[in-house]
Structure formats: C-alpha cells, structure tokens
Design a protein around this motif. Structure first.
Motif, PDB file in Angstrom:
ATOM      1  N   PHE A   4     -14.595  13.620  36.425  1.00  0.00           N
ATOM      2  CA  PHE A   4     -15.691  14.575  36.260  1.00  0.00           C
ATOM      3  C   PHE A   4     -15.639  15.645  37.342  1.00  0.00           C
ATOM      4  O   PHE A   4     -15.821  16.843  37.069  1.00  0.00           O
ATOM      5  CB  PHE A   4     -17.028  13.832  36.304  1.00  0.00           C
ATOM      6  CG  PHE A   4     -18.223  14.739  36.364  1.00  0.00           C
ATOM      7  CD1 PHE A   4     -18.655  15.438  35.249  1.00  0.00           C
ATOM      8  CD2 PHE A   4     -18.918  14.891  37.557  1.00  0.00           C
ATOM      9  CE1 PHE A   4     -19.761  16.270  35.316  1.00  0.00           C
ATOM     10  CE2 PHE A   4     -20.023  15.719  37.631  1.00  0.00           C
ATOM     11  CZ  PHE A   4     -20.439  16.412  36.505  1.00  0.00           C
ATOM     12  N   ILE A   5     -15.369  15.232  38.581  1.00  0.00           N
ATOM     13  CA  ILE A   5     -15.283  16.191  39.678  1.00  0.00           C
ATOM     14  C   ILE A   5     -14.115  17.146  39.465  1.00  0.00           C
ATOM     15  O   ILE A   5     -14.235  18.362  39.692  1.00  0.00           O
ATOM     16  CB  ILE A   5     -15.153  15.455  41.024  1.00  0.00           C
ATOM     17  CG1 ILE A   5     -16.465  14.728  41.345  1.00  0.00           C
ATOM     18  CG2 ILE A   5     -14.801  16.424  42.146  1.00  0.00           C
ATOM     19  CD1 ILE A   5     -16.416  13.925  42.615  1.00  0.00           C
ATOM     20  N   ASP A   6     -12.969  16.609  39.037  1.00  0.00           N
ATOM     21  CA  ASP A   6     -11.825  17.480  38.752  1.00  0.00           C
ATOM     22  C   ASP A   6     -12.172  18.490  37.669  1.00  0.00           C
ATOM     23  O   ASP A   6     -11.761  19.659  37.731  1.00  0.00           O
ATOM     24  CB  ASP A   6     -10.614  16.639  38.317  1.00  0.00           C
ATOM     25  CG  ASP A   6      -9.932  15.944  39.483  1.00  0.00           C
ATOM     26  OD1 ASP A   6     -10.111  16.413  40.618  1.00  0.00           O
ATOM     27  OD2 ASP A   6      -9.223  14.954  39.253  1.00  0.00           O
ATOM     28  N   TRP A  53      -7.060   8.482  30.146  1.00  0.00           N
ATOM     29  CA  TRP A  53      -8.317   8.731  29.446  1.00  0.00           C
ATOM     30  C   TRP A  53      -9.496   8.142  30.205  1.00  0.00           C
ATOM     31  O   TRP A  53     -10.561   8.751  30.285  1.00  0.00           O
ATOM     32  CB  TRP A  53      -8.254   8.167  28.032  1.00  0.00           C
ATOM     33  CG  TRP A  53      -7.484   9.027  27.091  1.00  0.00           C
ATOM     34  CD1 TRP A  53      -6.242   8.792  26.589  1.00  0.00           C
ATOM     35  CD2 TRP A  53      -7.894  10.288  26.552  1.00  0.00           C
ATOM     36  NE1 TRP A  53      -5.835   9.819  25.771  1.00  0.00           N
ATOM     37  CE2 TRP A  53      -6.843  10.759  25.729  1.00  0.00           C
ATOM     38  CE3 TRP A  53      -9.043  11.069  26.685  1.00  0.00           C
ATOM     39  CZ2 TRP A  53      -6.910  11.965  25.051  1.00  0.00           C
ATOM     40  CZ3 TRP A  53      -9.118  12.274  26.006  1.00  0.00           C
ATOM     41  CH2 TRP A  53      -8.055  12.715  25.197  1.00  0.00           C
ATOM     42  N   ARG A  54      -9.304   6.962  30.759  1.00  0.00           N
ATOM     43  CA  ARG A  54     -10.386   6.361  31.535  1.00  0.00           C
ATOM     44  C   ARG A  54     -10.658   7.188  32.787  1.00  0.00           C
ATOM     45  O   ARG A  54     -11.818   7.379  33.174  1.00  0.00           O
ATOM     46  CB  ARG A  54     -10.018   4.927  31.919  1.00  0.00           C
ATOM     47  CG  ARG A  54     -11.067   4.234  32.774  1.00  0.00           C
ATOM     48  CD  ARG A  54     -10.727   2.780  33.017  1.00  0.00           C
ATOM     49  NE  ARG A  54     -10.743   2.029  31.765  1.00  0.00           N
ATOM     50  CZ  ARG A  54     -10.458   0.727  31.676  1.00  0.00           C
ATOM     51  NH1 ARG A  54     -10.128   0.054  32.772  1.00  0.00           N
ATOM     52  NH2 ARG A  54     -10.503   0.112  30.516  1.00  0.00           N
ATOM     53  N   TYR A  55      -9.592   7.686  33.423  1.00  0.00           N
ATOM     54  CA  TYR A  55      -9.777   8.520  34.609  1.00  0.00           C
ATOM     55  C   TYR A  55     -10.530   9.805  34.254  1.00  0.00           C
ATOM     56  O   TYR A  55     -11.408  10.249  35.001  1.00  0.00           O
ATOM     57  CB  TYR A  55      -8.419   8.879  35.223  1.00  0.00           C
ATOM     58  CG  TYR A  55      -8.537   9.851  36.378  1.00  0.00           C
ATOM     59  CD1 TYR A  55      -8.791   9.392  37.662  1.00  0.00           C
ATOM     60  CD2 TYR A  55      -8.417  11.231  36.188  1.00  0.00           C
ATOM     61  CE1 TYR A  55      -8.932  10.278  38.721  1.00  0.00           C
ATOM     62  CE2 TYR A  55      -8.560  12.118  37.241  1.00  0.00           C
ATOM     63  CZ  TYR A  55      -8.806  11.633  38.503  1.00  0.00           C
ATOM     64  OH  TYR A  55      -8.956  12.509  39.557  1.00  0.00           O
ATOM     65  N   LEU A  56     -10.189  10.392  33.111  1.00  0.00           N
ATOM     66  CA  LEU A  56     -10.796  11.655  32.703  1.00  0.00           C
ATOM     67  C   LEU A  56     -12.308  11.529  32.583  1.00  0.00           C
ATOM     68  O   LEU A  56     -13.045  12.484  32.876  1.00  0.00           O
ATOM     69  CB  LEU A  56     -10.194  12.116  31.375  1.00  0.00           C
ATOM     70  CG  LEU A  56     -10.561  13.523  30.894  1.00  0.00           C
ATOM     71  CD1 LEU A  56     -10.127  14.575  31.908  1.00  0.00           C
ATOM     72  CD2 LEU A  56      -9.940  13.800  29.541  1.00  0.00           C
ATOM     73  N   PHE A  57     -12.791  10.355  32.188  1.00  0.00           N
ATOM     74  CA  PHE A  57     -14.223  10.150  32.026  1.00  0.00           C
ATOM     75  C   PHE A  57     -14.835   9.373  33.189  1.00  0.00           C
ATOM     76  O   PHE A  57     -15.969   8.902  33.095  1.00  0.00           O
ATOM     77  CB  PHE A  57     -14.506   9.425  30.708  1.00  0.00           C
ATOM     78  CG  PHE A  57     -14.189  10.241  29.484  1.00  0.00           C
ATOM     79  CD1 PHE A  57     -15.071  11.214  29.051  1.00  0.00           C
ATOM     80  CD2 PHE A  57     -12.994  10.061  28.806  1.00  0.00           C
ATOM     81  CE1 PHE A  57     -14.783  11.977  27.936  1.00  0.00           C
ATOM     82  CE2 PHE A  57     -12.692  10.825  27.689  1.00  0.00           C
ATOM     83  CZ  PHE A  57     -13.584  11.798  27.254  1.00  0.00           C
ATOM     84  N   SER A  58     -14.099   9.279  34.294  1.00  0.00           N
ATOM     85  CA  SER A  58     -14.606   8.611  35.487  1.00  0.00           C
ATOM     86  C   SER A  58     -15.272   9.630  36.408  1.00  0.00           C
ATOM     87  O   SER A  58     -15.285  10.839  36.145  1.00  0.00           O
ATOM     88  CB  SER A  58     -13.461   7.920  36.227  1.00  0.00           C
ATOM     89  OG  SER A  58     -12.573   8.888  36.777  1.00  0.00           O
TER      90      SER A  58
END
Length: 284
Positions: free
Chosen positions: A86-88, A77-82
């Motif tokens: 965002f680029i992914d 979840w933290r990665y998803l909003f990093s």
C-alpha cells in the motif's frame, strides 16, 4: 542477474540492502522538501519546472523500488495488498493520476488533494524504522543510536503529515487559486452596474467566516511552524485552527506530540542510566 539483485530488496543483513534503503530515505526527504517548497506560491511561480523535474525523478525512483519489491516478494499479490505494498502504491499513484489528467481529477480541489497526498510517501520511512528496530534487537548496532534514529524518523513523519493535513484541511479554503476562482464566480454572477461582493472563505461544516487575520496556514512551511510548537509545547499561540476540520487535525497532532514526548523522555532516561551509572545497554 535478477537473482543477484534479490538480496538487495529482501535481506536486511546484506550491505546492498542497507545502501539501497539509505538511498530510498534520501529520495523521500528530497521529495518531501520539494513538496514543502512547492506549496509556497512565490516559489511555485518561479520554479515550477524544477519542481516538476524533482517530482518525476522521485516518482521514477519510487516506481523502480515498488516494482522490485513486488517482483522479489515471495507472494507478489499478497505483498501488493499488504501494508508495504500500500505504501509503495501511494508513493507513485497520485503523480501518475495527475500525469494522465483524467476527467475525474481535473478539478482544482482534486488536483490539490493529489498533490498533498504525495506527502504520504513519508510512510515509506516506516520500513527504515523497522530495519533500525530489527538491528537493535539483534544487537547489530547500538540500541540507543538505533532508538534515536527511529524517534527522529517518527518525529519527521508526524511533522510532515500533520502540517500537510492542516494545510489541506484549512489552508486550502483560502488558497490563492481558490480565492481567485471564487471571486471570479461572484463577479460573473453579479448583475451589471452593481459592485460585486468580496469573497469570504468559510468553514465548510459550520459556515463560519474565516477573516483575513485568521488565515494562518497559507503554505506547508507555515503549517510546520504550528505543528512543531503544537507537538513540543502547549502551542506558541500565534497560529491556531478556526475550522472544525482544522481542530480535529490539531487534536490528533497534540496527542501524537504527547506520545513522542514520552518516548523521548524514555530515551533520555536510558541514556542517563548508561552514561552516569554505567548500566549496560545490552550489546554483548
């Protein structure tokens, strides 16, 4: 099985990670090339099916890459909003929105925005630049070669984003589809027996007309020529923005060009010190 794949997406020091990210870079360049050529109306008309195939092959690959990055992140979840998450997301979201053909994205302007938004996937090259910088810091590769690769990556990303921005901000005002739609609207509103006026595109902020001899940015390749001359010189002079939005894009492009030029001079300086004076570049 999944644990065996984890290092490929998380450990920059294993060979599989480098191979995978080289493949990612290849797909980014492939996708950007397709987007650039697709903006040329004659190519779009002749090879629309091929461009669709190229886009969805790229989207499928980027989807797998994004899903793996999220799945193998320590905190998904933290990665998803990093930044990387965002680029992914932006690398695949515009294409999926066009596929779903939602009511909110059916207008020509929104569809065009989603198409050019695909150029933002060039930001995925930022990870490649970060990997090159990390390798140089750890002395795992020649720092000069790594810095040159970083420079080329940043230059390409700047070129792609600035030319796409100019094409969308100014070029879309006199895009063939827009011109045709606006002219049809004028024709429909003209009373019978009267000659309809010819549609004239205007600056949306000032209302100033854009005459035919000032409509330069008809495709991304055309805007790329302007972008290259703007970033590397004071401008060739054959193309220039005439709208407020276009001039804002041009101003940012000029500033980025100055920064890139300063970086390039620094690289040349380091290379000359090594080649002519034998100064070591830090590899032990």
């Amino acid at each position: 099985m999944l644990e065996k794949l984890r290092p490929i997406f998380t450990d920059p020091h294993v060979r599989g990670y480098r191979i995978w990210h080289d493949v990612v870079m290849g797909f980014i360049f492939f996708s950007c090339a397709a987007l650039v050529l697709e903006s040329v109306q004659s190519y779009q008309d002749a090879y629309a099916v091929w461009f669709d195939w190229a886009e969805w092959i790229s989207v499928a690959f980027f989807t797998v890459d994004a899903a793996a990055n999220i799945a193998f992140a320590p905190n998904p979840w933290r990665y998803l909003f990093s930044f990387w998450g965002f680029i992914d997301l932006i690398s695949v979201l515009p294409s999926y929105l066009m596929l779903f053909n939602l009511t909110a994205v059916r207008s020509t302007k929104v569809i065009r925005l989603l198409r050019v938004a695909r150029a933002l996937r060039v930001l995925k090259l930022a990870r490649a630049a970060a990997d090159q910088a990390e390798g140089a810091e750890r002395h795992e590769t020649n720092p000069l070669a790594a810095n040159l690769k970083i420079y080329c990556i940043v230059f390409f990303a700047t070129l792609m984003l600035s030319s796409t921005a100019m094409y969308f901000v100014e070029g879309h005002l006199y895009d063939a589809d827009v011109m045709q739609a606006e002219q049809q609207a004028i024709n429909a509103a003209t009373p019978a027996g009267q000659t309809p006026a010819t549609y004239m595109p205007t600056d949306p902020l000032t209302g100033d007309p854009i005459p035919e001899d000032k409509r330069f940015y008809t495709s991304i390749p055309a805007a790329m020529w302007w972008s290259i001359t703007t970033m590397t010189t004071t401008g060739y002079g054959d193309m220039f923005p005439v709208t407020v939005g276009g001039r804002m894009v041009a101003a940012v492009t000029m500033l980025l060009g100055l920064i890139l030029f300063a970086i390039l001079l620094n690289l040349i300086n380091k290379t000359m010190l090594i080649l002519l004076f034998g100064e070591k570049h830090g590899i032990e």
